[in-house]
Design an enzyme around this catalytic site. Structure first.
Site, PDB file in Angstrom:
ATOM      1  N   TYR A  47       0.853  -1.243  -0.131  1.00 31.83           N
ATOM      2  CA  TYR A  47       0.119  -0.065  -0.018  1.00 31.83           C
ATOM      3  C   TYR A  47       0.795   1.221  -0.078  1.00 31.83           C
ATOM      4  O   TYR A  47       0.316   2.214  -0.251  1.00 31.83           O
ATOM      5  CB  TYR A  47      -0.954   0.063   1.377  1.00 31.83           C
ATOM      6  CG  TYR A  47      -2.107  -1.128   1.398  1.00 31.83           C
ATOM      7  CD1 TYR A  47      -2.101  -1.998   0.362  1.00 31.83           C
ATOM      8  CD2 TYR A  47      -2.700  -1.255   2.325  1.00 31.83           C
ATOM      9  CE1 TYR A  47      -3.047  -2.914   0.457  1.00 31.83           C
ATOM     10  CE2 TYR A  47      -3.683  -2.179   2.784  1.00 31.83           C
ATOM     11  CZ  TYR A  47      -3.964  -2.967   1.549  1.00 31.83           C
ATOM     12  OH  TYR A  47      -4.725  -4.119   1.663  1.00 31.83           O
ATOM     13  N   HIS A 105       0.483 -11.533   1.746  1.00 29.34           N
ATOM     14  CA  HIS A 105      -0.556 -10.912   0.892  1.00 29.34           C
ATOM     15  C   HIS A 105      -1.237 -11.696  -0.148  1.00 29.34           C
ATOM     16  O   HIS A 105      -2.407 -11.490  -0.417  1.00 29.34           O
ATOM     17  CB  HIS A 105       0.149  -9.580   0.502  1.00 29.34           C
ATOM     18  CG  HIS A 105      -0.875  -8.501   0.218  1.00 29.34           C
ATOM     19  ND1 HIS A 105      -0.399  -6.906  -0.005  1.00 29.34           N
ATOM     20  CD2 HIS A 105      -2.074  -8.450   0.060  1.00 29.34           C
ATOM     21  CE1 HIS A 105      -1.394  -6.465  -0.016  1.00 29.34           C
ATOM     22  NE2 HIS A 105      -2.581  -6.998  -0.284  1.00 29.34           N
TER      23      HIS A 105
END
Length: 274
Positions: A47, A105
């Site tokens: 992110y 992830h």
């Protein structure tokens, strides 16, 4: 706030997602959320906002040990040495000594899952993470991680909302006592086009988004992390906790399409989290 117990941790069922939040917007969103009572913040290496979240954690009056903080290692960094490097960078940016969840992830093609999970476990044993977990793992990979490797998986974070069923994955996770953390729980803003949701919302004096979020949060073993930048959106999401859906409400939601997936990995579409 309602919480889920997993691997000895009590995790608030409703958290703040931060994907695509950057800079001052990210910093202020986290501070506002903490001020409203949020205690579950989700971020990731990918992110590129961990440093802004770290600044917010420094600036808030909420003690660190009252905040559940999740971050994740990206799929290109799943070799043991790369995980270590990524984790150390995440801690520095987050300005904390530990994270509560450290997650893989995305599963990567040709990854050595055993070696990756062993590295995460070492980080946990050293106090860097209170628990470890995964994201976007289908049942087959969950069986490998849990049944074959025996890893203490604290959650599996996947796309889940009223337009996407998880009819295979959720029952497996529930049978193992592993929470499902729903990302994109508001179907990336596509809920308004479904009159059934508005019908339920009108009945409860709520919004379609609140109904969709309430549907998730009422389920056993399900957490949700909607992204919300503004105070109004954050308050609205908190309001979903007060909604109690009736049997006929759930029947209407059950009739909605359940095959609308909006997040797919560009690198390997066969990794399907359903």
């Amino acid at each position: 706030m309602d919480s889920i117990n997993t691997q000895g941790l009590h995790v608030p069922k409703l958290g703040l997602g931060t994907f695509k939040l950057q800079g001052r917007d990210c910093h202020e969103a986290v501070l506002t959320a903490l001020g409203l009572g949020y205690r579950h913040i989700d971020t990731a290496e990918m992110y590129a906002n961990e440093d802004f979240i770290g600044d917010a954690l420094e600036d808030t009056d909420v003690p660190r040990d009252q905040i559940h903080l999740t971050t994740k290692v990206w799929w290109t960094n799943l070799a043991p040495d790369a995980i270590r490097k990524a984790f150390d960078q995440s801690l520095r940016k987050l300005k904390t000594d530990y994270v509560d969840f450290y997650l893989i992830h995305w599963p990567a093609p040709e990854m050595n899952l055993g070696a990756a999970l062993e590295t995460l476990l070492k980080i946990k044993d050293e106090g860097g993470a209170r628990a470890i977990g995964v994201c976007n793992f289908p049942v087959a990979l969950m069986r490998q991680a849990v049944d074959e490797i025996g890893a203490p998986i604290a959650c599996n974070q996947v796309e889940y909302h009223v337009l996407l069923g998880q009819t295979k994955l959720l029952p497996y996770l529930q049978s193992k006592g592993i929470p499902l953390t729903a990302y994109a729980p508001l179907a990336q803003g596509r809920l308004a086009s479904y009159p059934e949701l508005q019908q339920i919302a009108d009945k409860h004096g709520a919004t379609a988004a609140q109904v969709a979020l309430a549907w998730l949060l009422e389920q056993d073993g399900v957490m949700a992390i909607p992204k919300a930048r503004s105070e109004a959106s954050q308050r609205s999401n908190l309001g979903a906790l007060a909604i109690k859906l009736a049997v006929d409400d759930k029947a209407l939601i059950a009739k909605l399409p359940k095959d609308q997936r909006f997040v797919n990995p560009a690198f390997s579409p066969e990794w399907d989290a359903a």
